[in-house]
Write an enzyme that holds these catalytic residues in place. Structure first.
Site: not given
Ligand code: GLN
Length: 236
Positions: A199, A201, A97
């Site tokens: 994610h 995890e 992410c």
């Molecule tokens: N769950 C996340 O890691 C979100 C990422 C977040 N929207 C970003 O731009 O960093």
């Protein structure tokens, strides 16, 4: 690692190549879950907050969180230079992410002044799924490297990015399977770098971490082979 023999002589022994130390970038985000997953897979999992710690790891996980904040803290803690250098030298890294954003060479919808560490030849769109769908879950087909892993992955997306464009050397591992974003790239690998929009995890499925740990082990073995060969020549 060193041991002292009965004669009092200290013998230095290399750590077994299968023992890998994997750092989790711990300036912000869901660090604990990654440490737990890596430990469960037999890796030595450590937090990384200081420049010296970047030099002591065989691989790095960059967790989810908020990439703009992570970027600011990475710079404030003087981690940027060593991280960029070690990634460029081939250290394996896995970003989930916000971590995917940190590894991307290019971002769409970046904050002004936002920098990434880079390394992955991809353009990533931040918050790609829009405000209407802050988070959602889907089962995705995944391209596994480990012959023991098969089947779909239950992916949890939280304000996730997607990969808008991927360079020729980037292998696509998973795409969104249904809905308006069907077909969008959400998992990639390029050499020793791996990233997922979702994610793994969350929820206790360790297969994606296992894929990364094997990349780190393979790289570690290759490194120890390379550093031993001059010695072998000497003794031959
Ligand atoms: N769950 C996340 O890691 C979100 C990422 C977040 N929207 C970003 O731009 O960093």
């Amino acid at each position: 690692m060193s041991t002292t023999t009965t004669s009092g002589e200290t013998v230095t022994q290399p750590a077994p190549a299968q023992t890998v130390r994997i750092g989790v970038l711990a300036v912000q985000g869901d660090v604990r879950e990654h440490l737990a997953a890596l430990t469960a897979l037999g890796a030595e999992a450590v937090t990384v907050r200081r420049p010296s710690e970047v030099e002591q790891i065989d691989g790095l996980v960059i967790p989810g969180g908020e990439s703009t904040v992570m970027d600011k803290l990475v710079r404030a803690f003087e981690l940027r230079e060593p991280l960029v250098r070690r990634i460029a030298e081939g250290m394996p890294a896995y970003g989930s992410c916000a971590g995917m954003i940190m590894l991307a060479d290019r971002i769409v919808d970046a904050r002004p002044d936002q920098q990434t560490l880079g390394g992955l030849d991809v353009t990533v769109r931040r918050n790609a799924f829009g405000r209407q769908v802050d988070s959602f879950e889907q089962d995705l087909e995944y391209v596994w490297s480990d012959p023991d892993s098969s089947g779909t992955v239950h992916a949890v997306f939280i304000r996730a990015p997607w990969v808008e464009e991927a360079g020729a050397d980037v292998q696509v591992l998973a795409r969104v399977s249904e809905g308006a974003a069907a077909g969008r790239i959400v998992a990639v690998r390029q050499g020793n770098l791996m990233a997922t929009s979702f994610h793994p995890e969350v929820g206790g499925d360790r297969r994606i971490h296992a894929e990364f740990v094997s990349i780190v082990r393979a790289h570690r073995l290759q490194q120890s082979g390379a550093s031993q060969s001059p010695e072998r020549e000497d003794t031959a």
